[in-house]
Each structure stands twice: as C-alpha cells, then as structure tokens.
Design a protein around this motif. Structure first.
Motif: not given
Lengths: 203, 154
Positions: A127-138
């Motif tokens: 399942q895609p991670l949330s916007s906040a989670e992807v932002c933190r990763a990137i």
C-alpha cells in the motif's frame, strides 16, 4: 439621550469592525509565511506522480517489483536481489533492455533496476505510504542517496528512469502504458516550487 | 527487412530480418540453431534463455534491433565452455532431464549463475533459477545438479 441613540449604531459598527479585523488578523497570522503552504501544495503535486504506477511499481518495500496499473507482483518470480538489479542468472536486464521494446511489450531504460529499500514508497502490504511519510523519506539525505534539494530537482529533471515514466511505451497488448497525472514539465515545475519553498513536508 | 551482423558463439553471422523479430526466431529460423527453445513467448518460462554479452537473456522478447553488437552465446556452445561443460556433466550425472524441453534454458541460467556466484546458497539457486519453469517438475534434481557443478568448479 439623542447622542446615545446615535452612538449605539456606531458602537455596533465598531464592534463588528473589530471582530472582523481580529478574524482577518488571525487568518493573516496563519499565513504569515506563505512559503510552507505553497510548498506543501507543490509537494502534493509531486506526491501524486511518485505514487502513480509508473513510479511506485519500482519503489516497493518487498523483495519484488510490481507491474501494470493494478500494481501486481512482477511475474516470473522476479526478485529484487542485493543491489536491486535482480540476482545472478536472473537480472532485470534478462528482459529489460536500454529502451522500450514495443514490438514485444517489454519496457526498458538505461540501468533498469529497483529503487533501494530506503526509498520505498509502499508498506510491506504493497500500500502506498502517506504523503508525509514519502516526503520524509525523500528529504532524508541518509535515505535518499545524499541528495539535497538541487540534486532532487536534477534527479526529477534528468534521470533516465524518471523520464521513462513519460515515455513508457506499449505493453504486450499493444496499448500505450498510462502516464503519471502530471506531464513532465509540470512535475519538474512542482518539484522546483517545493524545493524553492524549503522542501516542507505535511504533518 | 534489414541486415544485421551478429556474433553467435564466437562466429560472425549475417541475417536479413525484420527489426522487430525476436532473437529467438533469428537463431532458430535464420541460423537453424534449434537448441534454444520456444516456450511461452513472453519471458515467463525461461526456455529461450541465451547469454547476451554474458548476461542470461530471454531471447523470445528481445527484438533483433535492440541487440547491437553484443555477442550471443547459446546452448550449442556450452560443451566447449569451462563452466558449461561442468554443468552439463552434472546434469547427466544427476539424471535431471525428463522430457528435456526446458533444459537448455535451465542450463543457460545455471551457467550464468555459477559464473557470477560459484558457491551459491540454496536460496540463491532458487532465486536465480526461479524464472525457469519445468512442466516435468525436475526442480529438485536441477538444484542438486547446480550444487554438484558448484562443488566441481572448486
């Protein structure tokens, strides 16, 4: 008495103006620095592309890539391998060439491979991670390959596998693969706006 | 149609083919090298595996136009290949083959694995050979033969 009758409407108007002013003032205070809000709006545009199948299918949290708009597990028992390029005797390049093979329906691009697990944009249930989670990763240089904002912008602008998402070729059924929700120029512009705003992330 | 210069098992070959023709059919139809098999036609079974510039490659999905000048090695050359010879001997010793149709692809994948990873673990064997299907289900003997070849290559 007459002055009291006159002053009552004035007083009511003053109260209204003060209340309205307070509301406006509070609103302005909320948007005191417009950059984070603009940046987050831009990020949401970027995120919409990152979680589209052309991108997220190779940013898995699992031991395999995905394929198709339904993001199914890659067929033929394909596995990630230690470097994201498959395993000895069964590499990504066992099928994927340096360019699309439209006559056989195999997508291709330079250095075809999976993104590292540190750049997973899905959970282990695919399942895609949330916007906040992807932002933190990137934005975490310990996870994103040490890229700062300028390097992220360059990555989104020039990286061949990023560019492939907008030239994905035809599938085995002969139909063109679907594209991300923004065109590449819009994607780069949104990335630049987000980077210029300091790469803010949603809470 | 267009002319393509190929290097197959060390020999230069010239073929006249439609650029979209998969390498498999150039090998089988134009060059009459029928050791490489047609199985599924969509890279799902591995029967068509050859080596392209040393990399195990599904020839059924590789248009000849994308080959470039990369050399091709097929099952026909394995008897004269150091690792290939050992693998084929192990295949015979373990009596791997039942119907045999998939086995040239199995051997090409096994040779690619052992050239890069001479001491594979069971997991590495399973993952590397996982894209090669065998309708006779000779998988246990295939694994044993890869392990035997690995021991002999020491």
């Amino acid at each position: 008495m007459s002055s009291n009758r006159v002053s009552a409407p004035i007083l009511a108007a003053l109260i209204f103006l003060c209340t309205a002013g307070a509301v406006v003032s509070a609103s302005l205070g909320k948007y005191e620095d417009p950059r984070p809000v603009d940046g987050i709006a831009a990020w949401q545009q970027v995120y919409s592309v990152l979680v589209s199948p052309r991108c997220i299918n190779c940013h898995t949290a699992s031991n395999y890539p995905e394929q198709g708009d339904n993001r199914a597990r890659h067929f033929a028992n394909v596995v990630r391998g230690p470097a994201g390029t498959g395993v000895a005797g069964f590499r990504c390049v066992t099928c994927h060439q340096k360019e699309n093979a439209d006559s056989t329906g195999v997508p291709g691009g330079k250095n075809w491979h999976l993104a590292p697990l540190s750049m997973k944009w899905q959970d282990t249930n695919d399942q895609p991670l949330s916007s906040a989670e992807v932002c933190r990763a990137i934005t975490d240089r310990a996870r994103n390959g040490g890229l700062n904002g300028a390097a992220l912008l360059k990555h989104h602008t020039e990286e061949p596998l990023v560019l492939w998402a907008w030239s994905p070729g035809r599938g085995v059924d002969g139909a063109m693969r679907t594209l991300p929700p923004l065109n590449h120029d819009e994607f780069v512009a949104a990335t630049k706006q987000w980077v210029d705003a300091g790469m803010p992330c949603p809470k | 149609m267009a002319k393509f210069q190929l290097t197959v098992n060390g020999q230069r070959k010239e073929v006249n083919a439609d650029p979209t023709t998969p390498l498999l059919w150039v090998l089988r139809e134009d060059l009459k090298m029928t050791g490489t098999k047609y199985g599924c036609g969509v890279s799902a079974c591995g029967a068509c595996t050859v080596h392209v510039d040393g990399v195990a490659t599904r020839s059924c999905m590789l248009p000849i136009s994308l080959l470039g000048d990369r050399p091709i090695t097929t099952i026909e050359a394995m008897a004269n290949d150091r690792v290939g010879r050992v693998v084929q001997d192990a295949w015979v010793e373990k009596d791997v083959v039942q119907c045999g149709y998939c086995q040239s692809g199995q051997i090409m994948s096994a040779v690619a694995l052992l050239k890069e990873t001479p001491r594979p673990t069971e997991t590495q064997i399973e993952e590397s050979m996982g894209g090669n299907l065998c309708r006779c289900a000779t998988y246990v003997r295939i694994r044993e033969a890869v392990q035997l070849a690995s021991q002999r290559l020491k």
